[in-house]
Design an enzyme around this catalytic site. Sequence first.
Site, short mmCIF file in Angstrom:
data_model
loop_
_atom_site.label_atom_id
_atom_site.label_comp_id
_atom_site.label_asym_id
_atom_site.label_seq_id
_atom_site.Cartn_x
_atom_site.Cartn_y
_atom_site.Cartn_z
N HIS A 261 3.95 17.49 5.46
CA HIS A 261 5.38 17.46 5.76
C HIS A 261 6.17 17.95 4.57
CE1 HIS A 261 9.24 16.10 7.30
NE2 HIS A 261 8.65 16.11 8.46
N ASP A 312 3.76 14.76 14.80
CA ASP A 312 3.10 15.51 15.87
C ASP A 312 1.65 15.09 16.09
OD1 ASP A 312 5.14 17.37 16.77
OD2 ASP A 312 5.11 18.03 14.70
C1 LIG Z 1 4.83 20.89 7.87
C2 LIG Z 1 4.52 22.07 6.94
C3 LIG Z 1 5.03 23.35 7.60
C4 LIG Z 1 5.25 21.87 5.62
O1 LIG Z 1 5.07 23.04 4.94
P1 LIG Z 1 5.51 23.29 3.43
O2 LIG Z 1 6.34 22.20 2.89
O3 LIG Z 1 6.08 24.66 3.41
O4 LIG Z 1 4.13 23.23 2.67
P2 LIG Z 1 3.18 24.46 2.43
O5 LIG Z 1 2.91 25.16 3.72
O6 LIG Z 1 3.72 25.27 1.31
O7 LIG Z 1 1.87 23.69 1.98
C5 LIG Z 1 1.66 23.16 0.67
C6 LIG Z 1 0.16 23.07 0.43
O8 LIG Z 1 -0.41 22.11 1.29
C7 LIG Z 1 -1.35 22.71 2.18
N1 LIG Z 1 -1.09 22.21 3.53
C8 LIG Z 1 0.10 21.77 3.99
N2 LIG Z 1 -0.04 21.38 5.26
C9 LIG Z 1 -1.33 21.58 5.58
C10 LIG Z 1 -2.07 21.36 6.75
N3 LIG Z 1 -1.49 20.87 7.85
N4 LIG Z 1 -3.38 21.67 6.75
C11 LIG Z 1 -3.96 22.16 5.66
N5 LIG Z 1 -3.30 22.40 4.51
C12 LIG Z 1 -2.01 22.11 4.47
C13 LIG Z 1 -1.05 24.21 2.13
O9 LIG Z 1 -2.19 24.99 2.41
C14 LIG Z 1 -0.59 24.37 0.71
O10 LIG Z 1 -1.72 24.36 -0.13
P3 LIG Z 1 -1.82 25.40 -1.35
O11 LIG Z 1 -0.66 25.03 -2.23
O12 LIG Z 1 -3.16 25.13 -1.91
O13 LIG Z 1 -1.66 26.75 -0.72
C15 LIG Z 1 3.00 22.15 6.69
O14 LIG Z 1 2.54 20.94 6.16
C16 LIG Z 1 2.24 22.53 7.94
O15 LIG Z 1 2.09 23.73 8.25
N6 LIG Z 1 1.71 21.53 8.70
C17 LIG Z 1 1.04 21.80 9.94
C18 LIG Z 1 2.08 22.04 11.04
C19 LIG Z 1 2.75 20.75 11.45
O16 LIG Z 1 2.10 19.74 11.68
N7 LIG Z 1 4.08 20.84 11.60
C20 LIG Z 1 4.87 19.70 12.06
C21 LIG Z 1 5.71 19.15 10.96
S1 LIG Z 1 6.50 17.65 11.45
#
Ligand SMILES: CC(C)(COP(=O)(O)OP(=O)(O)OC[C@H]1O[C@@H](n2cnc3c(N)ncnc32)[C@H](O)[C@@H]1OP(=O)(O)O)[C@@H](O)C(=O)NCCC(=O)NCCS
Length: 376
Positions: A261, A312
């Site tokens: 998140h 989710d």
């Molecule tokens: C929610 C979300 C978009 C937040 O994204 P964000 O704050 O931009 O974080 P990032 O995408 O930059 O991720 C940061 C790190 O954590 C990792 N990470 C974050 N969420 C992850 C996940 N669900 N699975 C695997 N790795 C994850 C990323 O690969 C990244 O690692 P790195 O720095 O080694 O590349 C992200 O956690 C995600 O894509 N989750 C899955 C989708 C989801 O469940 N969305 C609903 C949110 S309520």
Amino acid sequence: MTTPTTKSGLEDVVVSTSEICFIDGDRGRLLYRGYDIHDLVDHASFEETASLLWNGALPKRAELENLRKALATQRRLPPKVLTLLRSLPRKSDSMDVLRTAVSLLGIYDPDSGDDSREANLRKAVRIQAQVPTLVAAWSRIRKGKAPIPPNPRLSLAGNLLYMLFGKKPSPLAEKAMDTALILHADHELNASTFAARVTVATLSDMHSGVVSGIGTLKGPLHGGANVGVMRMLLEIGDVDRAETWIKNALAQKKRIMGFGHRVYNTEDPRATHLRRLSEQLGREAGELKWFEMSRIIERVVNAEKGLHANVDFYSASTYYTLGIPIDLFTPIFAVSRVSGWTAHCLEQYSNNRLIRPRTDYIGPEFPQTFLPLEQR
Ligand SMILES: CC(C)(COP(=O)(O)OP(=O)(O)OC[C@H]1O[C@@H](n2cnc3c(N)ncnc32)[C@H](O)[C@@H]1OP(=O)(O)O)[C@@H](O)C(=O)NCCC(=O)NCCS
């Protein structure tokens, strides 16, 4: 290339003040108008929660009754909207259908063209009443069945399940849906709420704000994640396969839907309730496998990546056990979030300034010498 003047994804950038929602990402707290989400889940209904979001205070008994009546009597859809639903390809994406239909609702809204606060409050209630009917009507129409007319005696949650399945839900199913709606109602400046606020900050209308919200919620990084979670559970298929499957997925650096998140560094407080609901519904249905698989996945992802389940993750097995088709998971998220989007639209209108940020230009050097077409 980002420079110190930009923040990728606007992370931690505060773009406005708001009286609606507070999140403490380190302590895993979520409050609507100062009320802890745990108290709202334990003591309030979704209708009460929506009233709180719109009006800023918990409703008194008479106010709540009036709101219940207003919601219950405005559930029916204009005939032209039903005609639209019948005309759409049956394989259409349900979020696309919802987005398109809410746009049409705006055209037939009795308050269309009136953007006064009173009219906007009426629109918020009307959209909240109509969107569950839209979702349920679409679920029937695409199967060639007639929509089930709304039942004004049921709560919003109970009526949603009734219109989807044609029978009154069990008390546990109704409570679970009501709780899920409370939990998804608002979440500060998430992507879809921001989109809705940007839209109405141009002094565009509330339906346009909600349409922006729906289009933004659709994406797999936002509301679409619950669909991704259920697809993963179905692909794994069996509790015995869960641990190996998820370890392989992590080894392949796959993004696991339902985890991580932008704001929470600890357990998402909404996941706490949805985990419980997923288990309770699984027990009632005599089918605990989706809950048990989810528990294993959660344990492994937490141990290996330090990531926590978000809203989710357990909403997927909760909705699936309720019998909801997978592609309606995100529309049902939207049913709830309509309350938050419209509350934020009302707040934006009440103290509006056009939202118009800047970019840090990193394009070609300038001025470029213009070459006529024949010399390029
Ligand atoms: C929610 C979300 C978009 C937040 O994204 P964000 O704050 O931009 O974080 P990032 O995408 O930059 O991720 C940061 C790190 O954590 C990792 N990470 C974050 N969420 C992850 C996940 N669900 N699975 C695997 N790795 C994850 C990323 O690969 C990244 O690692 P790195 O720095 O080694 O590349 C992200 O956690 C995600 O894509 N989750 C899955 C989708 C989801 O469940 N969305 C609903 C949110 S309520």
